[in-house]
Design an enzyme around this catalytic site. Structure first.
Site, PDB file in Angstrom:
ATOM      1  N   HIS A  13      64.990 176.897  29.950  1.00  8.16           N
ATOM      2  CA  HIS A  13      65.443 175.769  29.940  1.00  8.16           C
ATOM      3  C   HIS A  13      65.071 175.230  29.136  1.00  8.16           C
ATOM      4  CE1 HIS A  13      67.741 171.725  31.141  1.00  8.16           C
ATOM      5  NE2 HIS A  13      66.267 171.727  30.363  1.00  8.16           N
ATOM      6  N   HIS A  15      62.982 172.298  26.067  1.00  8.16           N
ATOM      7  CA  HIS A  15      62.629 171.285  24.404  1.00  8.16           C
ATOM      8  C   HIS A  15      62.216 171.484  23.819  1.00  8.16           C
ATOM      9  CE1 HIS A  15      66.625 168.403  26.977  1.00  8.16           C
ATOM     10  NE2 HIS A  15      65.508 169.182  28.254  1.00  8.16           N
ATOM     11  N   ARG A  17      62.854 170.139  20.212  1.00  6.62           N
ATOM     12  CA  ARG A  17      62.315 169.427  19.280  1.00  6.62           C
ATOM     13  C   ARG A  17      63.011 169.566  17.999  1.00  6.62           C
ATOM     14  NH1 ARG A  17      63.551 166.290  24.150  1.00  6.62           N
ATOM     15  NH2 ARG A  17      62.342 165.241  25.067  1.00  6.62           N
ATOM     16  N   ASN A  41      70.197 169.359  22.741  1.00  8.44           N
ATOM     17  CA  ASN A  41      70.231 167.080  22.205  1.00  8.44           C
ATOM     18  C   ASN A  41      68.917 166.859  21.467  1.00  8.44           C
ATOM     19  OD1 ASN A  41      68.133 167.989  24.487  1.00  8.44           O
ATOM     20  ND2 ASN A  41      67.636 166.272  25.444  1.00  8.44           N
ATOM     21  N   HIS A 170      67.307 172.629  36.480  1.00 10.33           N
ATOM     22  CA  HIS A 170      66.221 171.788  36.967  1.00 10.33           C
ATOM     23  C   HIS A 170      67.086 171.168  38.501  1.00 10.33           C
ATOM     24  CE1 HIS A 170      68.419 169.356  34.961  1.00 10.33           C
ATOM     25  NE2 HIS A 170      68.098 169.264  33.882  1.00 10.33           N
ATOM     26  N   ASP A 242      61.843 172.980  31.704  1.00  9.95           N
ATOM     27  CA  ASP A 242      62.533 171.759  31.072  1.00  9.95           C
ATOM     28  C   ASP A 242      61.251 170.919  30.742  1.00  9.95           C
ATOM     29  OD1 ASP A 242      63.894 169.798  30.620  1.00  9.95           O
ATOM     30  OD2 ASP A 242      64.554 168.682  32.290  1.00  9.95           O
ATOM     31  N   HIS A 246      57.226 163.961  24.565  1.00 13.31           N
ATOM     32  CA  HIS A 246      57.410 162.861  23.771  1.00 13.31           C
ATOM     33  C   HIS A 246      56.421 162.299  23.464  1.00 13.31           C
ATOM     34  CE1 HIS A 246      61.609 161.674  25.533  1.00 13.31           C
ATOM     35  NE2 HIS A 246      61.874 162.991  26.589  1.00 13.31           N
TER      36      HIS A 246
END
Ligand code: DOR
Ligand code: ZN
Length: 340
Positions: A13, A15, A17, A41, A170, A242, A246
């Site tokens: 899992h 991210h 971007r 996402n 998660h 996860d 950001h």
């Protein structure tokens, strides 16, 4: 020199971007992991095979480690049709990701209502094709009860589609563990942060936006029981970081983005954690073997990662897009260092 070798680490899992951020962070994962499940996402969500294949290309183009395999996912939404699911599967995309609308970052295109005739039909096709259904399981209720309240949706899908493998992504609440034990087709991923931190790390002494994530960190009991699952490498759980970068300015504004960025130091931190509890012998299962069994990943290229018992430092920040991304535990020292 004490040494650990981890074979074919898998992050189930992740991210990554797109654009500049992707470029700046991809090799933290690509240099340590054989493969990772890449979340869909993005600001333009990955809702079709074309978008997924285009995104896969962008990931591979930017990774210096060319042996890394991104395992792509499709974002379940009200407009996804049966044919598109079949095309996705034929193109090697085997994970369907469900976000409840509004539950987390870029979930506006997620599902407002989950058990509709449309989604039930898609679940049936997903089951027949052999998809894995990965779910961000949170209700719209009180923050600390959101995952628990979502439990009945997991139960309903698991009972209606007993051959569909469902992942509680998660897992953050000890009350979800029962679902793993009751339903043969329910599994989970566990993050480093949910097995080592609690709500007190978010707001117990000053507000810490870099510790803010969805689902929110919970109680000491939740942390301890989930840590126990990880340390014993329970066969129904696999590791999913996860890791969710950001820009610092978006974490520090007054609508702080949810997400903990942990990919720069995952294997070093997990080695220290499993060593602390004298469970290093289970780390290989937790970081790879369980996921291979659950997701049916038998044909991955081999990768051996060597760690030495020597100090390493978590970067204080990663420069990106004329701003910074701040990792979890920025600047801290770890007892293990990746050397290969
Ligand atoms: O904390 C989170 N951040 N949880 C998620 O489910 C999404 C992720 C993100 O994309 O930033
Ligand atoms: Zn996520």
């Amino acid at each position: 020199m004490e040494e650990i070798i981890l074979y074919d680490p898998l992050d189930m899992h992740l991210h990554l971007r797109e654009g500049e951020i992707l470029k700046d962070i991809i090799d933290f994962t690509a240099s340590s992991f054989s493969a990772a499940v890449v979340m869909p996402n993005l600001s333009v969500p990955i809702t079709s095979t074309d978008l997924a294949l285009q995104y896969k290309k962008e990931i591979l183009m930017n990774a210096k480690n060319k042996d890394f395999i991104p395992l792509m996912t499709i974002y379940l939404n009200d407009f996804l049709d049966e044919n598109e699911l079949k095309i996705a599967y034929d193109n090697g995309i085997k994970i369907l990701k469900l976000y409840p609308k509004g539950a987390t970052t870029n979930s506006q295109n997620g599902l407002d209502e989950i058990l509709t005739p449309h989604t039930l039909k898609l679940f049936e096709i997903a089951q027949d094709l052999g998809f894995i259904l990965s779910i961000h399981g949170e209700s719209k209720g009180f923050s600390l009860d959101r995952e628990y309240e979502f439990g009945k949706v997991f139960v309903s899908i698991a009972e209606k589609f007993p051959k569909l493998k469902i992942i509680i992504e998660h897992m953050s609440d000890h009350r979800s563990i029962e679902l793993l034990e009751t339903y043969e087709n329910i599994y989970a991923t566990l993050t480093l942060h949910h097995i080592t931190m609690t709500l007190d790390d978010v707001l117990g002494s000053g507000l810490k936006p870099h510790h803010f994530c969805k689902p929110i960190l919970k109680t000491p009991k939740d942390k301890e029981m989930l840590l126990k699952l990880a340390l014993q490498a329970h066969p129904k759980v696999s590791f999913g970081s996860d890791s969710a970068p950001h820009l610092e300015k978006n974490k520090l504004n007054n609508n702080a983005a949810a997400g903990i960025f942990s990919s720069p130091f995952i294997l070093c931190a997990l080695s220290g954690l499993f060593e602390k509890y004298d469970k290093l012998e289970n780390l290989q299962d937790f970081i790879s073997n369980n996921a291979k069994n659950i997701y049916g990943l038998d044909n991955l290229p081999k990768k051996a990662i060597k760690l030495h018992k020597e100090k390493s430092w978590i970067p204080t920040q990663i420069k990106s897009n004329q701003n910074n991304i701040v990792p979890l535990n920025a600047g801290e020292v770890l007892d293990w260092n990746q050397v290969l």
